[in-house]
Write a protein that holds these residues in place. Structure first.
Motif, PDB file in Angstrom:
ATOM      1  N   ILE A   1       0.846  -1.657  10.385  1.00 55.22           N
ATOM      2  CA  ILE A   1      -0.069  -2.121   9.835  1.00 55.22           C
ATOM      3  C   ILE A   1      -0.287  -2.380   8.538  1.00 55.22           C
ATOM      4  O   ILE A   1      -0.602  -3.424   7.737  1.00 55.22           O
ATOM      5  CB  ILE A   1      -1.593  -2.091  10.489  1.00 55.22           C
ATOM      6  N   GLU A   2      -0.234  -1.271   7.951  1.00 55.09           N
ATOM      7  CA  GLU A   2      -0.062  -1.153   6.328  1.00 55.09           C
ATOM      8  C   GLU A   2       1.283  -1.896   5.767  1.00 55.09           C
ATOM      9  O   GLU A   2       1.097  -2.722   4.650  1.00 55.09           O
ATOM     10  CB  GLU A   2       0.017   0.028   5.805  1.00 55.09           C
ATOM     11  N   ARG A   3       2.209  -2.044   6.332  1.00 53.91           N
ATOM     12  CA  ARG A   3       3.361  -2.646   6.044  1.00 53.91           C
ATOM     13  C   ARG A   3       3.082  -4.152   6.110  1.00 53.91           C
ATOM     14  O   ARG A   3       3.372  -4.844   4.903  1.00 53.91           O
ATOM     15  CB  ARG A   3       4.626  -2.475   6.590  1.00 53.91           C
ATOM     16  N   LYS A   4       2.215  -4.685   7.065  1.00 54.85           N
ATOM     17  CA  LYS A   4       1.825  -6.244   6.881  1.00 54.85           C
ATOM     18  C   LYS A   4       0.980  -6.356   5.926  1.00 54.85           C
ATOM     19  O   LYS A   4       1.045  -7.355   5.306  1.00 54.85           O
ATOM     20  CB  LYS A   4       1.213  -6.450   8.575  1.00 54.85           C
ATOM     21  N   ARG A   5      -0.045  -5.683   5.607  1.00 57.45           N
ATOM     22  CA  ARG A   5      -0.896  -5.648   4.459  1.00 57.45           C
ATOM     23  C   ARG A   5      -0.302  -5.983   3.274  1.00 57.45           C
ATOM     24  O   ARG A   5      -0.904  -6.838   2.426  1.00 57.45           O
ATOM     25  CB  ARG A   5      -2.158  -4.781   4.492  1.00 57.45           C
ATOM     26  N   ALA A   6       0.663  -5.289   3.007  1.00 61.59           N
ATOM     27  CA  ALA A   6       1.489  -4.924   1.825  1.00 61.59           C
ATOM     28  C   ALA A   6       2.585  -5.937   1.674  1.00 61.59           C
ATOM     29  O   ALA A   6       3.162  -6.167   0.733  1.00 61.59           O
ATOM     30  CB  ALA A   6       2.029  -3.878   1.704  1.00 61.59           C
ATOM     31  N   GLY A   7       2.856  -7.127   2.725  1.00 60.00           N
ATOM     32  CA  GLY A   7       3.778  -8.022   2.633  1.00 60.00           C
ATOM     33  C   GLY A   7       5.199  -7.316   2.743  1.00 60.00           C
ATOM     34  O   GLY A   7       6.084  -8.149   2.507  1.00 60.00           O
TER      35      GLY A   7
ATOM     36  N   MET B   1      -2.516 -10.872 -20.594  1.00 62.07           N
ATOM     37  CA  MET B   1      -2.334 -10.620 -19.265  1.00 62.07           C
ATOM     38  C   MET B   1      -3.389 -11.194 -18.316  1.00 62.07           C
ATOM     39  O   MET B   1      -4.662 -10.924 -18.385  1.00 62.07           O
ATOM     40  CB  MET B   1      -2.533  -9.164 -19.068  1.00 62.07           C
ATOM     41  N   SER B   2      -2.898 -11.933 -17.262  1.00 66.95           N
ATOM     42  CA  SER B   2      -3.838 -12.807 -16.541  1.00 66.95           C
ATOM     43  C   SER B   2      -4.171 -12.147 -15.441  1.00 66.95           C
ATOM     44  O   SER B   2      -4.991 -12.439 -14.780  1.00 66.95           O
ATOM     45  CB  SER B   2      -3.163 -14.140 -16.302  1.00 66.95           C
ATOM     46  N   HIS B   3      -3.415 -10.913 -15.065  1.00 68.67           N
ATOM     47  CA  HIS B   3      -3.510 -10.234 -13.585  1.00 68.67           C
ATOM     48  C   HIS B   3      -4.317  -8.948 -13.962  1.00 68.67           C
ATOM     49  O   HIS B   3      -3.595  -8.332 -14.669  1.00 68.67           O
ATOM     50  CB  HIS B   3      -2.398 -10.210 -12.767  1.00 68.67           C
ATOM     51  N   GLU B   4      -5.236  -8.368 -13.371  1.00 66.59           N
ATOM     52  CA  GLU B   4      -5.779  -7.249 -13.315  1.00 66.59           C
ATOM     53  C   GLU B   4      -5.372  -6.379 -12.251  1.00 66.59           C
ATOM     54  O   GLU B   4      -5.768  -6.775 -11.147  1.00 66.59           O
ATOM     55  CB  GLU B   4      -7.308  -7.219 -13.490  1.00 66.59           C
ATOM     56  N   PHE B   5      -4.445  -5.501 -12.582  1.00 69.27           N
ATOM     57  CA  PHE B   5      -4.016  -4.769 -11.305  1.00 69.27           C
ATOM     58  C   PHE B   5      -5.084  -3.944 -10.815  1.00 69.27           C
ATOM     59  O   PHE B   5      -5.681  -3.150 -11.400  1.00 69.27           O
ATOM     60  CB  PHE B   5      -2.845  -3.841 -11.876  1.00 69.27           C
ATOM     61  N   ARG B   6      -4.966  -3.904  -9.444  1.00 64.26           N
ATOM     62  CA  ARG B   6      -5.841  -2.962  -8.666  1.00 64.26           C
ATOM     63  C   ARG B   6      -5.204  -2.101  -7.927  1.00 64.26           C
ATOM     64  O   ARG B   6      -4.083  -2.218  -7.537  1.00 64.26           O
ATOM     65  CB  ARG B   6      -6.605  -3.882  -7.606  1.00 64.26           C
ATOM     66  N   PRO B   7      -5.662  -0.618  -7.404  1.00 64.33           N
ATOM     67  CA  PRO B   7      -5.107   0.265  -6.879  1.00 64.33           C
ATOM     68  C   PRO B   7      -4.716  -0.367  -5.414  1.00 64.33           C
ATOM     69  O   PRO B   7      -5.221  -1.090  -4.762  1.00 64.33           O
ATOM     70  CB  PRO B   7      -6.046   1.424  -6.556  1.00 64.33           C
TER      71      PRO B   7
ATOM     72  N   PHE C   1      -2.208  -2.586   0.067  1.00 64.23           N
ATOM     73  CA  PHE C   1      -2.623  -1.529   1.382  1.00 64.23           C
ATOM     74  C   PHE C   1      -4.257  -1.338   1.367  1.00 64.23           C
ATOM     75  O   PHE C   1      -5.030  -1.722   0.244  1.00 64.23           O
ATOM     76  CB  PHE C   1      -2.042  -0.264   0.991  1.00 64.23           C
ATOM     77  N   SER C   2      -4.489  -0.900   2.543  1.00 61.57           N
ATOM     78  CA  SER C   2      -6.053  -0.632   2.837  1.00 61.57           C
ATOM     79  C   SER C   2      -6.685   0.445   1.797  1.00 61.57           C
ATOM     80  O   SER C   2      -5.839   1.315   1.311  1.00 61.57           O
ATOM     81  CB  SER C   2      -6.358  -0.547   4.346  1.00 61.57           C
ATOM     82  N   LYS C   3      -7.880   0.455   1.629  1.00 64.10           N
ATOM     83  CA  LYS C   3      -8.553   1.443   0.778  1.00 64.10           C
ATOM     84  C   LYS C   3      -8.172   2.931   1.662  1.00 64.10           C
ATOM     85  O   LYS C   3      -8.016   3.951   1.040  1.00 64.10           O
ATOM     86  CB  LYS C   3      -9.966   1.397   0.606  1.00 64.10           C
ATOM     87  N   SER C   4      -8.348   3.108   2.999  1.00 62.56           N
ATOM     88  CA  SER C   4      -8.381   4.267   3.681  1.00 62.56           C
ATOM     89  C   SER C   4      -6.845   4.744   3.574  1.00 62.56           C
ATOM     90  O   SER C   4      -6.670   5.855   3.272  1.00 62.56           O
ATOM     91  CB  SER C   4      -8.731   4.059   4.772  1.00 62.56           C
ATOM     92  N   PHE C   5      -5.625   3.758   3.393  1.00 59.08           N
ATOM     93  CA  PHE C   5      -4.495   4.274   3.094  1.00 59.08           C
ATOM     94  C   PHE C   5      -4.152   4.574   1.620  1.00 59.08           C
ATOM     95  O   PHE C   5      -3.422   5.770   1.478  1.00 59.08           O
ATOM     96  CB  PHE C   5      -3.209   3.234   3.672  1.00 59.08           C
ATOM     97  N   MET C   6      -4.532   4.030   0.971  1.00 63.89           N
ATOM     98  CA  MET C   6      -4.805   4.443  -0.539  1.00 63.89           C
ATOM     99  C   MET C   6      -5.386   5.975  -0.730  1.00 63.89           C
ATOM    100  O   MET C   6      -4.591   6.388  -1.715  1.00 63.89           O
ATOM    101  CB  MET C   6      -5.351   3.428  -1.415  1.00 63.89           C
TER     102      MET C   6
END
Length: 128
Positions: free
Chosen positions: A61-67, A1-7, A102-107
């Motif tokens: 703003i979170e929709r933009k961050r999330a693509g 697995m090449s990608h380490e998933f982050r929250p 998503f940003s840490k605060s939204f998470m």
């Protein structure tokens, strides 16, 4: 697995609902006992939540961050999730494309709502 998933990472995933397979947000927990990465996928949908469902609207703003900037309005459903394990998944690719994050605060808000819904959440096991 090449990608380490982050929250907070947003990926394409065939979320198991009878009526829709949207993009999902990843909440990842690495097991200390077996070293596997356990994932909870919360669905992102453009459909307003039905009465009695627990959801969080995603700000612009979170929709933009999330693509997800092409979506005018969307929600994260926190009362239902898909459960999968990266190392055993039929649905996650080794070079999984990340749409955004998503940003840490939204998470923190998402995690709080998910925790509040605990006991009323439906889990769909994708390991079967």
């Amino acid at each position: 697995m090449s990608h380490e998933f982050r929250p907070g990472e947003v990926i394409s995933y065939p979320y198991l609902w009878a009526w829709q397979r949207p993009v999902c947000v990843v909440i990842a927990i690495r097991s200390a006992t077996d070293g596997n990465t356990h994932l909870a996928f919360l669905a992102i949908t453009t459909q307003p939540p039905q009465t009695g469902r627990i959801a969080l609207e995603i700000p612009e703003i979170e929709r933009k961050r999330a693509g997800l900037s092409d979506l005018k309005q969307c929600w994260i459903m926190v009362d239902e999730y898909n459960y999968d394990i990266v190392e055993r998944s039929w649905y996650i690719e080794p070079d999984q494309n990340i749409l955004g994050r998503f940003s840490k605060s939204f998470m923190v808000k998402i995690a709080r709502r998910f925790a509040e819904a605990r006991g009323r959440t439906g889990r769909v096991n994708r390991l079967d």
